[in-house]
Write a protein that holds these residues in place. Structure first.
Motif, mmCIF file in Angstrom:
data_model
loop_
_atom_site.group_PDB
_atom_site.id
_atom_site.type_symbol
_atom_site.label_atom_id
_atom_site.label_comp_id
_atom_site.label_asym_id
_atom_site.label_seq_id
_atom_site.Cartn_x
_atom_site.Cartn_y
_atom_site.Cartn_z
ATOM 1 N N SER A 85 45.308 42.887 29.639
ATOM 2 C CA SER A 85 44.700 41.610 30.004
ATOM 3 C C SER A 85 45.614 40.454 29.629
ATOM 4 C CB SER A 85 43.351 41.436 29.298
ATOM 5 O OG SER A 85 42.434 42.417 29.708
ATOM 6 N N ASN A 119 47.065 37.654 32.148
ATOM 7 C CA ASN A 119 46.855 36.223 31.908
ATOM 8 C C ASN A 119 48.176 35.474 31.856
ATOM 9 O OD1 ASN A 119 44.199 36.930 31.711
ATOM 10 N ND2 ASN A 119 43.923 36.254 29.603
ATOM 11 N N GLY A 131 44.527 32.405 35.246
ATOM 12 C CA GLY A 131 45.143 32.882 34.017
ATOM 13 C C GLY A 131 44.231 32.815 32.818
ATOM 14 N N PHE A 132 43.210 31.969 32.897
ATOM 15 C CA PHE A 132 42.253 31.850 31.794
ATOM 16 C C PHE A 132 40.947 32.579 32.083
ATOM 17 C CE2 PHE A 132 44.954 28.051 31.558
ATOM 18 C CZ PHE A 132 45.415 28.163 30.246
ATOM 19 N N PRO A 169 40.055 36.330 32.970
ATOM 20 C CA PRO A 169 40.409 37.737 33.209
ATOM 21 C C PRO A 169 39.538 38.434 34.252
ATOM 22 C CG PRO A 169 40.470 37.245 30.868
ATOM 23 C CD PRO A 169 39.875 36.038 31.545
#
Length: 464
Positions: free
Chosen positions: A73, A77, A353-354, A356
């Motif tokens: 993860s 990210n 990206g913030f 998941p």
């Protein structure tokens, strides 16, 4: 005399000037309209996000290594955030082309090998150092000495081979893997990939307005829906992913320099540079503009800085994506030269990206859908490379250089597939093999004989 009419030549010149001014005004008006954040541009941006497949490399690498959920993860990210930030900076300040940035597939095999050997820290260090080296070359303008790489014969070969290289991955996704894999050439797999591909071609070539512009996005949605109907897609794993997440600083450990790991990573970075140059050239070819030294210097510097940052938070390199450039040719973006959709895509990547959960959902898009979308994109790049090569002066020597370069770029990687380590990284990549081949052959067969002939002519003239 005051009452005399202006000459025909003066009238023609005035009419031409007026017409040119009017055409320029119309072009600027259209351009300004395309610079706005409209629903159409927002959808085009979403199309770039979905077609780019930025998530594919980290998912593939993390799965092959067997990384735990936390690290996989984190890798996802990190790559989304850096890809988004570099895409935004590139499109607005640096290369100023509608190019999406993402992880380079040239590093997949190396990352997997390093990860399975427990050397991800050394891999990250190698990427960091390689990035800094090329960043210095860009900032000191040494990279501009490579301007000879952008001659049509060189860029045409590279663009052509980028399309060929993308087609290998595309056909694997299109067919559902390789012979022996579960689901390979399965009727359902072929139905999804063929319908998705045909839909892209039909909508992009015969559609009008928004339908034509969003042909890839529409095809992706239809292909995914068809996969769900066939029971080929499963998004249940998304539930296990958290809603919010931040990448960690150096998640694999501190700096760890290993020369044996650094050398192949440095070579792979060179592959990424060659690919980026080909993508820059393809984008300018589609837009009808000329690639400038400044764009090369700033663009490669932006990619190097992004790669260095990515390596520090658990990702790997970022480079220009050819499949997104192919979209420019089948949508209005290439004609209007707008960068707004790509800027929107950059914002979306940063947001993803913030989150998941969003990245996990994207990573579960079925392979036949991806293959069906990428096949026309790869074909578009091949035709762009072919059209670039048509601009080269046709004579026996240039034909030999083009033919040998393409032959070596396509055939040599398969012939030397048994090599290991650094040699494998170099000779397994068709883009790098073709790029080096065309540069060396051009120098030996075209440039050197021309140089000798010019000096011989000068000596003859001086003797006379």
């Amino acid at each position: 005399m005051a009452n005399e009419k202006p000459s025909t030549q003066t009238q023609t010149h005035g009419d031409a000037a007026t017409r040119k001014k009017t055409e320029t005004s119309v072009a600027e008006a259209g351009s300004s309209a395309e610079k706005k954040v409209t629903p159409k541009n927002a959808l085009l941006g979403l199309q770039h996000v979905l077609v780019s497949n930025v998530w594919l490399d980290p998912v593939f690498v993390a799965g092959a290594i067997g990384l735990p959920l936390a690290l996989s993860s984190n890798m996802m990210n990190a790559i989304f955030i850096v890809s988004g930030l570099v895409t935004l900076i590139q499109a607005t300040k640096l290369v100023r082309l509608p190019i999406v940035q993402g992880p380079s597939a040239a590093f997949d095999a190396l990352m997997i090998a390093a990860g399975t050997a427990g050397s991800l820290a050394a891999a990250g260090t190698s990427i960091f150092i390689s990035s800094l080296i090329f960043l210095v070359l860009c900032l000191t303008r040494v990279i501009e000495k490579l301007r000879f790489l952008f001659a049509p014969i060189v860029s045409g070969v590279i663009i052509f081979l980028v399309g060929v290289s993308l087609s290998g991955f595309t056909l694997s996704e299109f067919l559902g893997g390789a012979p022996g894999d579960k689901g390979f050439a399965d009727p359902k797999t072929l139905a999804v990939s063929i319908i998705t591909c045909v839909l892209v071609v039909v909508l992009s070539q015969f559609g009008k307005g928004m339908v034509k512009a969003l042909s890839y996005l529409i095809s992706l949605v239809v292909g995914t829906a068809l996969s769900l109907a066939f029971g080929m897609a499963d998004f249940s794993a998304v539930a296990s992913k958290p809603w919010l997440g931040l990448p960690k600083f150096m998640p694999y450990g501190g700096f760890d320099f290993n020369a044996a790991i650094f050398v192949p990573f440095f070579i792979a970075y060179l592959v990424a540079i060659m690919e980026a140059l080909g993508v820059y050239q393809a984008a300018t070819e589609i837009q009808g503009t000329k690639l400038q030294d400044r764009q090369v210097r700033y663009g490669l510097a932006g990619e190097a800085a992004g790669s260095a940052i990515s390596s520090l938070i658990g990702g790997f390199t970022t480079t220009a994506y050819p499949q997104n450039v192919a979209l420019l040719k089948v949508t209005d973006e290439g004609k209007t030269r707008t960068r707004v959709p790509v800027i929107i895509a950059g914002v979306v990547f940063v947001v993803l990206g913030f989150i998941p959960k969003a990245g996990a959902a994207l990573s579960l898009i079925p392979s036949p859908v991806i293959g069906g979308i990428f096949l026309p994109a790869a074909a578009s790049l091949i035709s762009t490379g072919f059209n670039t090569l048509r601009k080269v002066e046709s004579d026996d020597r240039t034909q030999v250089v083009i033919g040998l370069s393409l032959l070596l770029g396509i055939a040599l990687p398969n012939a030397l597939s048994g090599l290991e380590e650094g040699a494998h990284v170099f000779f397994s990549n068709s883009i790098l093999v073709g790029a080096f081949s065309v540069v060396i052959l051009k120098a030996l067969i075209i440039d050197l004989p021309n140089f000798i002939a010019r000096h011989a002519d000068e000596r003859t003239k001086q003797a006379e």
